[in-house]
Design a protein around this motif. Structure first.
Motif, PDB file in Angstrom:
ATOM      1  N   TYR A 172      77.162  18.660 -27.702  1.00  0.00           N
ATOM      2  CA  TYR A 172      76.249  17.838 -26.903  1.00  0.00           C
ATOM      3  C   TYR A 172      76.144  18.403 -25.489  1.00  0.00           C
ATOM      4  CZ  TYR A 172      75.149  13.982 -23.695  1.00  0.00           C
ATOM      5  OH  TYR A 172      74.616  13.237 -22.676  1.00  0.00           O
ATOM      6  N   SER A 173      77.312  18.668 -24.921  1.00  0.00           N
ATOM      7  CA  SER A 173      77.358  19.126 -23.538  1.00  0.00           C
ATOM      8  C   SER A 173      76.632  20.464 -23.377  1.00  0.00           C
ATOM      9  CB  SER A 173      78.820  19.250 -23.100  1.00  0.00           C
ATOM     10  OG  SER A 173      78.900  19.538 -21.742  1.00  0.00           O
ATOM     11  N   ALA A 174      76.791  21.346 -24.379  1.00  0.00           N
ATOM     12  CA  ALA A 174      76.126  22.652 -24.316  1.00  0.00           C
ATOM     13  C   ALA A 174      74.612  22.469 -24.245  1.00  0.00           C
ATOM     14  CB  ALA A 174      76.512  23.493 -25.528  1.00  0.00           C
ATOM     15  N   VAL A 175      74.097  21.560 -25.075  1.00  0.00           N
ATOM     16  CA  VAL A 175      72.648  21.326 -25.071  1.00  0.00           C
ATOM     17  C   VAL A 175      72.225  20.673 -23.753  1.00  0.00           C
ATOM     18  CG1 VAL A 175      70.759  20.086 -26.220  1.00  0.00           C
ATOM     19  CG2 VAL A 175      72.522  21.218 -27.580  1.00  0.00           C
ATOM     20  N   MET A 176      73.036  19.733 -23.264  1.00  0.00           N
ATOM     21  CA  MET A 176      72.704  19.074 -21.990  1.00  0.00           C
ATOM     22  C   MET A 176      72.686  20.081 -20.843  1.00  0.00           C
ATOM     23  SD  MET A 176      71.963  15.924 -22.325  1.00  0.00           S
ATOM     24  CE  MET A 176      72.099  15.288 -20.652  1.00  0.00           C
ATOM     25  N   LEU A 177      73.639  21.008 -20.857  1.00  0.00           N
ATOM     26  CA  LEU A 177      73.702  21.997 -19.762  1.00  0.00           C
ATOM     27  C   LEU A 177      72.452  22.872 -19.736  1.00  0.00           C
ATOM     28  CD1 LEU A 177      77.466  23.060 -19.942  1.00  0.00           C
ATOM     29  CD2 LEU A 177      76.348  21.851 -18.043  1.00  0.00           C
ATOM     30  N   ILE A 178      71.997  23.307 -20.907  1.00  0.00           N
ATOM     31  CA  ILE A 178      70.809  24.182 -20.876  1.00  0.00           C
ATOM     32  C   ILE A 178      69.540  23.368 -20.663  1.00  0.00           C
ATOM     33  CG2 ILE A 178      71.884  25.977 -22.295  1.00  0.00           C
ATOM     34  CD1 ILE A 178      69.816  25.113 -24.503  1.00  0.00           C
ATOM     35  N   ALA A 179      69.562  22.084 -21.068  1.00  0.00           N
ATOM     36  CA  ALA A 179      68.368  21.249 -20.856  1.00  0.00           C
ATOM     37  C   ALA A 179      68.200  20.913 -19.381  1.00  0.00           C
ATOM     38  CB  ALA A 179      68.466  19.974 -21.684  1.00  0.00           C
ATOM     39  N   THR A 180      69.332  20.735 -18.708  1.00  0.00           N
ATOM     40  CA  THR A 180      69.257  20.333 -17.300  1.00  0.00           C
ATOM     41  C   THR A 180      69.339  21.534 -16.352  1.00  0.00           C
ATOM     42  OG1 THR A 180      71.634  19.895 -17.403  1.00  0.00           O
ATOM     43  CG2 THR A 180      70.174  18.012 -17.677  1.00  0.00           C
ATOM     44  N   HIS A 181      69.748  22.690 -16.848  1.00  0.00           N
ATOM     45  CA  HIS A 181      69.808  23.891 -16.013  1.00  0.00           C
ATOM     46  C   HIS A 181      69.161  25.071 -16.741  1.00  0.00           C
ATOM     47  CE1 HIS A 181      73.228  21.343 -14.844  1.00  0.00           C
ATOM     48  NE2 HIS A 181      73.048  21.800 -13.617  1.00  0.00           N
ATOM     49  N   PRO A 182      67.889  24.911 -17.132  1.00  0.00           N
ATOM     50  CA  PRO A 182      67.274  25.970 -17.954  1.00  0.00           C
ATOM     51  C   PRO A 182      67.220  27.331 -17.271  1.00  0.00           C
ATOM     52  CG  PRO A 182      65.629  24.395 -17.205  1.00  0.00           C
ATOM     53  CD  PRO A 182      66.942  23.825 -16.849  1.00  0.00           C
ATOM     54  N   GLU A 183      67.155  27.326 -15.965  1.00  0.00           N
ATOM     55  CA  GLU A 183      67.055  28.610 -15.259  1.00  0.00           C
ATOM     56  C   GLU A 183      68.398  29.330 -15.204  1.00  0.00           C
ATOM     57  OE1 GLU A 183      64.189  29.803 -14.282  1.00  0.00           O
ATOM     58  OE2 GLU A 183      63.251  27.990 -15.081  1.00  0.00           O
ATOM     59  N   GLU A 184      69.460  28.556 -15.243  1.00  0.00           N
ATOM     60  CA  GLU A 184      70.786  29.148 -15.067  1.00  0.00           C
ATOM     61  C   GLU A 184      71.385  29.657 -16.380  1.00  0.00           C
ATOM     62  OE1 GLU A 184      73.430  26.649 -12.831  1.00  0.00           O
ATOM     63  OE2 GLU A 184      71.719  25.883 -11.676  1.00  0.00           O
ATOM     64  N   TYR A 185      70.971  29.034 -17.480  1.00  0.00           N
ATOM     65  CA  TYR A 185      71.556  29.425 -18.770  1.00  0.00           C
ATOM     66  C   TYR A 185      70.575  30.263 -19.586  1.00  0.00           C
ATOM     67  CZ  TYR A 185      75.580  26.391 -18.057  1.00  0.00           C
ATOM     68  OH  TYR A 185      76.728  25.835 -17.570  1.00  0.00           O
ATOM     69  N   ASP A 186      71.138  31.000 -20.524  1.00  0.00           N
ATOM     70  CA  ASP A 186      70.312  31.851 -21.383  1.00  0.00           C
ATOM     71  C   ASP A 186      70.281  31.373 -22.826  1.00  0.00           C
ATOM     72  OD1 ASP A 186      69.633  34.136 -19.495  1.00  0.00           O
ATOM     73  OD2 ASP A 186      71.809  33.970 -19.277  1.00  0.00           O
ATOM     74  N   CYS A 187      71.271  30.605 -23.218  1.00  0.00           N
ATOM     75  CA  CYS A 187      71.269  30.106 -24.602  1.00  0.00           C
ATOM     76  C   CYS A 187      72.377  29.074 -24.781  1.00  0.00           C
ATOM     77  CB  CYS A 187      71.450  31.242 -25.611  1.00  0.00           C
ATOM     78  SG  CYS A 187      73.059  32.048 -25.586  1.00  0.00           S
TER      79      CYS A 187
END
Lengths: 958, 189
Positions: free
Chosen positions: A488-503
């Motif tokens: 859940y947290s992994a998806v939340m991190l990329i959903a809320t920080h799309p520019e910072e994460y790559d996948c």
């Protein structure tokens, strides 16, 4: 000299770091477990399983370090040892399991003149073994139903009586409770605790031995805090591990009579205690906790301090715990983030430490990566401990994997050996783990800070930790990956920080928080909802704002969604909802829902698969090339594991396209089976358009790589003529290739064809090559027949005969050059199957035979040097010794062999035993009056024996 | 006495006939063609995931129905039927075991749902875990709305084009409403 040493270290360092650890060598169960000293300190008992699944309970002599296997078991036979403990200095109790059936056993150990002897016996008495009895040699507590009174009793039974089911002279614990369902002894071996259940509560009772009464002191249902009894203190109160009135789990004095806490005996400033122990005097002897994720034990007894100090001096980099002690020796379990651990023997007198057994013998700590722990201050002013594992320098791919743990409340990350972390780090990824708000081990306040903070404070903590690490190390890519809450947290991190994460890689996750309260007719019940509420917070529409299913449009980065179809904790519906919306929104994502899988994999294969799929996804997404080079074989093996997973029966749904994707990778690297399987896909049209030419092309490539099935498949295609024009030559060519490559059916057929002078496929050279591939022992009779067939008249040219004999001599070790003679042992007519009736040393020139009668001759082959009678003994057991060719013929009027009237094929015999031959008239048709001849020749063509008999018509019955 | 006995048997036959008429055997709709439903009718979508073949499932409510073996085979089954709108409950599940046919009566409180008029009411996935050696098993009504949605989109696109799929199973769940509003252009009140 210093330079040379430094150079060597550098070489070792680079050399060891260069190895990619195969996934199946990393994710597996430990081989060693529970090594314990007896009180006398002269013996150690432990359990070890080797890599073939053969396990044993071993007894180690402390003085000599000699190991003795006391009880063995085989995992293949579904056998295991569930538990074991020392009863006294010479007896070990163990629970042996075979196919879900448990039986108690006792190992008796005797020291006979310095040599240990062990005897294992099965306990005949039925009941539940509770533990050893204090201060009574070779006795254990057994809870059983007394057959005479049909009542529960607890007996202190000695080993002999236990083995023989004899309770005539046993002591009975007289203070049983009426409604107790279980009893437990304390660390000193006294019956001290009992459990009872009423309508609402599970109650734990304490036995006050001074007053001989049971006192209720704890209800499991009433308290959610930690409460673990440790033993009785000097003052009669008990010591417990508890955090009921403290923030951290501490050692507390507890008065059972007043049900009140007393003095705090030990509380760590920062950490919850994980365990603690009292000594025999009732004084606190040690406490343990995780400091920066590392196991720490603080000893208070002189002995504990001394053992620990000796160990730390020798292995300062290892975290350790003493598992058992005697006055002179102690056994320690030690490990670290890059070392899965080992049991060690510490000798206080000699101040020496000896390694006993490694938990994972095939894992070399030097090839693993050491984690680093940091403490940071979060934006919310919380102290957070984070664990960072840098990627293997050799394969460093400049990628940070942010890996939130599950839970989120009550779970945590540690700086101990972790297979998933090591898998990623070994392959070049750096891994960041964070003990965010809600993680256990840091007190109740820290724990409570994680409640109802899904997608909020927890992800803020993670983000603060990421910023800290990024201030110290540089990364090109960043992905989030985790399981359960971590998913859940992994998806939340990329959903809320799309520019910072790559996948992101999200496994076994939850993505629709309101659904946690509405997942089924049982999960809408208050009791269940309360447990969800304690972690997620109250059910409300606000939770939608933290449920990525409802704002998946914000997700920009590729996701790999993994889930278990039978997951009860994070129902598959969460992942399927996520998959549904991502698909609707055309977001980049991949998914795999494992069949027959719950909240995690049921076997190691699932872990291997998940790890490899994750690595493959990350590399494809981030365009990181695979690690090949010296690791090519391992790389292809792992690619083939993925390819096979989508083709065969396992927990992964079959998917031709995915299988073909991985097969192509392996096929590009000329993997024989991958080439064959790709050919088969084109052959059948599974996952690709049917294309027989492509199929043949791949089959031929596989054949070139010595894959016999491919060669045989080409033979079938050309010989059937179903898909391509029939081509006998090509078919036979590939049949021979398949045979030479070891394909059994192909070998049999190609050999028969090539060695038969009567077929169009006859080819003496191929015949020889194929014969060499045969199991000559298994095929001996067939080979003899083959040779006999070849040496029949007019089958081979003179030169071919020579070639054949040379082959037999060189390859089959046939002694051609030795001169032999044939000695007739017996000869006669057998009447009516009476075996004994034929023997006669007289020649029988003229016989009359009826149907079912037989002409029999028995002879023996001898070297010229050998004496008659000793031949059998002399040549017995030697293969292909003195081969002779035997032929039965009918002679024509000129006493020459009549080719059109030959009565049987030529046969080859070897002179290992007396040879008994018979010519039987089995039908009227066989009855041809005339002169018959039996000819025995050597391979070189020398006639050794001829025997003639004349078959006359039977006189007409009168 | 004889007359009384005759009357008893006559009444018994009448009652049994009436009773059997009360429970209709229904089979899942096979063709993707939207039915002309009365304003008081709707569709019921129920899924059954079972590790054993089931004999029947009785559903009681505005209309009493019985789902039969052909729709209840081992594996995943979806049953789509048109029904009068109203409150319903899954009453009993009949399985075959080594003892013969055994049924499990389900508690009304936990196995109820509603069929709304004019829409497709998804009542949940009945999950059955049992074995032929057991006269009982594990039964749960799961919310697997997204699977139900995928099934309807795949197998009944024409019906889905005219009707809304709504969740009527245990608890409350806004997922299907969200999907309808976000992707299907529907209006959620």
């Amino acid at each position: 000299m210093k330079f040379i040493t430094g150079f060597l270290i550098l070489c070792v360092s680079i050399g060891t770091a260069a190895k990619v650890i195969p996934v199946n060598e990393l994710f597996l169960s430990p081989s060693a477990s529970s090594y314990l000293l007896n009180d006398a300190g002269n013996l150690i008992v432990g359990k070890f399983t080797d890599e073939n699944g053969q396990g044993y309970l071993e007894i180690i002599d402390v003085k000599t370090h000699q190991s003795y296997k006391a009880v063995t078991y085989s995992k293949k036979d579904d056998e295991s040892i569930r538990s074991f403990f020392w009863i006294d200095n010479n007896h070990v109790y163990l629970m042996f399991r075979k196919k879900r059936n448990d039986k108690g056993m006792i190992v008796q150990i005797k020291d006979k003149s310095g040599k240990i002897e062990t005897t294992a016996n099965t306990i005949k008495a039925s009941g539940l073994v509770l533990g050893p009895v204090k201060d009574e040699q070779d006795k254990i507590w057994l809870m059983r139903t007394n057959p005479e009174e049909e009542e529960l009793t607890i007996n202190a039974v000695n080993v002999d009586n236990l083995l023989n089911n004899n309770f005539s002279e046993t002591r009975t614990f007289p203070f049983l409770m009426e409604d107790a369902i279980a009893y437990m002894p304390d660390a000193d071996g006294n019956i001290r605790f009992a459990i009872s259940v009423n309508e609402t509560d599970v109650l734990i009772w304490y036995f006050d031995s001074d007053n001989s009464k049971w006192i209720e002191f704890y209800s499991i249902n009433k308290k959610s805090d930690t409460f673990t009894p440790l033993g009785t203190l000097e003052n009669g109160k008990i010591a417990v591990l508890s955090n009921e009135i403290t923030d951290k789990v501490a050692v507390m004095e507890f008065d059972i009579n007043t049900q009140r806490y007393g003095e705090v005996l030990f509380e760590h400033e920062k950490y919850d205690l994980i365990s603690a122990a009292l000594d025999s005097e009732g004084e606190l002897s040690q406490v343990s906790y995780f400091d920066h994720g590392q196991w720490k034990t603080q000893y208070f007894s002189d002995q504990g301090i001394e053992f620990s100090s000796i160990f730390s001096n020798k292995y300062p980099q290892l975290q350790h715990a003493l598992t058992s002690q005697s006055p002179r020796y102690a056994v320690a379990l030690a490990f670290s983030s890059n070392d899965p651990g080992a049991f060690y023997l510490i000798d206080k007198h000699k101040k020496k430490v000896k390694e006993l057994k490694r938990l994972y013998p095939n894992i070399n700590p030097a090839e693993m990566i050491r984690s680093k722990s940091f403490r940071i201050k979060s934006r919310n002013q919380d102290d957070l401990e984070i664990i960072f594992t840098p990627g293997n320098k050799k394969y460093h791919n400049q990628t940070l994997i942010v890996m939130p743990h599950g839970g989120p409340v009550g779970a945590r990350d540690l700086a101990v050996f972790d297979q998933q972390t090591q898998f990623l780090a070994n392959r070049g990824y750096s891994v960041l783990k964070v003990n965010f708000s809600g993680s256990s081990g840091f007190g109740k306040r820290h724990l409570d800070k994680g409640v109802a903070q899904f997608g909020r404070r927890i992800e803020q903590d993670l983000t603060d930790a990421v910023q800290f690490i990024e201030s110290k190390y540089n990364f090109k890519y960043k992905c989030a990956a985790g399981a359960s809450y971590g998913g859940y947290s992994a998806v939340m991190l990329i959903a809320t920080h799309p520019e910072e994460y790559d996948c992101a890689v999200a496994a076994f996750g939850i993505y629709d928080l309101p659904m946690l309260f509405n997942a089924s007719n049982w999960k809408i019940l208050e009791e269940y909802r309360a447990t969800v509420e304690a972690v997620v917070g109250k059910e409300s529409k606000d939770l939608l704002a933290y449920s990525p299913v409802y704002f998946a449009n914000k997700i920009q980065d590729p996701i790999l969604l993994l889930a278990g179809e039978e997951d009860d904790r994070a129902p598959i519906e969460h992942s399927n909802r996520m998959k549904y919306v991502l698909k609707k929104l055309n977001k980049p994502f991949e998914y795999l829902f494992y069949e027959k899988t719950g909240h995690g994999h049921p076997n190691w294969y699932g872990d291997w698969h998940e790890a490899l799929l994750t690595d493959d996804f990350l590399r494809r997404t981030l365009k990181i090339p695979p690690i090949e080079g010296n690791n090519l074989d391992n790389y292809i093996d792992e690619i083939m594991l993925l390819a096979d997973s989508f083709s065969f029966e396992d927990n992964v749904k079959n998917d031709d396209k995915k299988s073909i994707y991985y097969l192509r990778i392996a096929a590009e690297r000329r993997h024989p089976r991958a080439l064959f399987n790709l050919g088969a896909h084109y052959h059948r049209g599974d996952g690709v358009k049917k294309d027989i030419n492509q199929a043949i092309r791949y089959y031929k490539q596989a054949s070139d790589e010595s894959y016999s099935k491919a060669s045989y498949r080409i033979y079938e295609i050309y010989s059937e003529g179903k898909y391509v024009e029939k081509n006998v030559e090509q078919a036979h060519k590939y049949l021979k290739i398949a045979g030479m490559q070891g394909h059994k059916e192909a070998l049999d057929l190609a050999w028969e064809r090539s060695c038969s002078a009567k077929t169009n496929f006859f080819d003496l050279q191929s015949c020889f090559q194929l014969t060499k591939k045969l199991d000559t022992k298994k095929y001996e009779v067939k080979i003899r027949l083959m040779v006999a067939g070849l040496i029949e008249p007019e089958q081979l040219s003179k030169s071919q005969r020579k070639e054949l004999f040379r082959f037999l001599k060189d390859t089959m070790n046939v002694k051609l050059e030795r001169d032999v003679q044939v000695f007739v042992v017996g000869e006669g007519i057998q009447i009516n199957d009476n075996y004994q009736s034929y023997l006669s040393s007289q020649a029988i020139p003229d016989v009359a035979m009826d149907k079912d009668n037989a002409y029999i001759i028995e002879f023996r082959i001898l070297d010229n040097e050998q004496k008659k009678g000793s031949a059998s003994k002399d040549v017995k057991g030697q293969e292909w010794h003195h081969p002779v060719i035997v032929s039965w013929n009918i002679l024509d009027e000129n006493e020459t062999i009549s080719n059109d009237r030959r009565i049987s094929n030529t046969k080859l015999y070897i002179g290992n035993d007396d040879i008994k031959l018979k010519y039987v008239l089995t039908s009227e048709k066989d009855f041809v009056p005339g002169k018959y001849e039996l000819k025995v020749e050597s391979l070189s063509g020398k006639v050794l024996l001829t025997k003639q008999f004349k078959l006359s018509e039977l006189p007409e019955s009168s | 006495m004889y007359v009384k006995k005759q009357l008893f048997y006559f009444l018994l036959v009448i009652i049994l006939s009436l009773l059997s008429a009360c429970v209709s055997n229904v089979r899942s709709i096979k063709y993707d063609s939207d039915l002309k439903l009365e304003t008081t009718e709707g569709y019921l979508l129920l899924a059954v995931e079972t590790n054993v073949d089931l004999k029947s499932i009785h559903i009681l409510g505005a209309k009493n129905i019985k789902l039969n073996r052909s729709d209840l085979l081992k594996g995943s089954n979806y049953i789509l039927v048109d029904m009068p709108a109203g409150d319903y409950r899954i009453d009993k599940i009949t399985m075959s075991s080594w003892l013969g046919y055994q049924y499990v009566k389900l508690d009304e409180e936990y196995w109820s749902f509603t069929i709304q008029p004019g829409v497709i009411s998804y009542a949940g996935h009945v999950n059955v875990k049992s074995s032929i050696w057991s006269a009982t098993g594990y039964f749960e009504l799961n919310n697997k709305s997204s699977y139900a949605l995928e099934y309807m989109e795949q197998e009944f696109p024409n019906i889905m084009a005219n009707r809304t799929l709504v969740y009527e199973g245990p608890g409350e769940d806004g997922f299907l409403d969200f999907i309808d509003q976000r992707f299907m252009g529907g209006n959620v009140e």
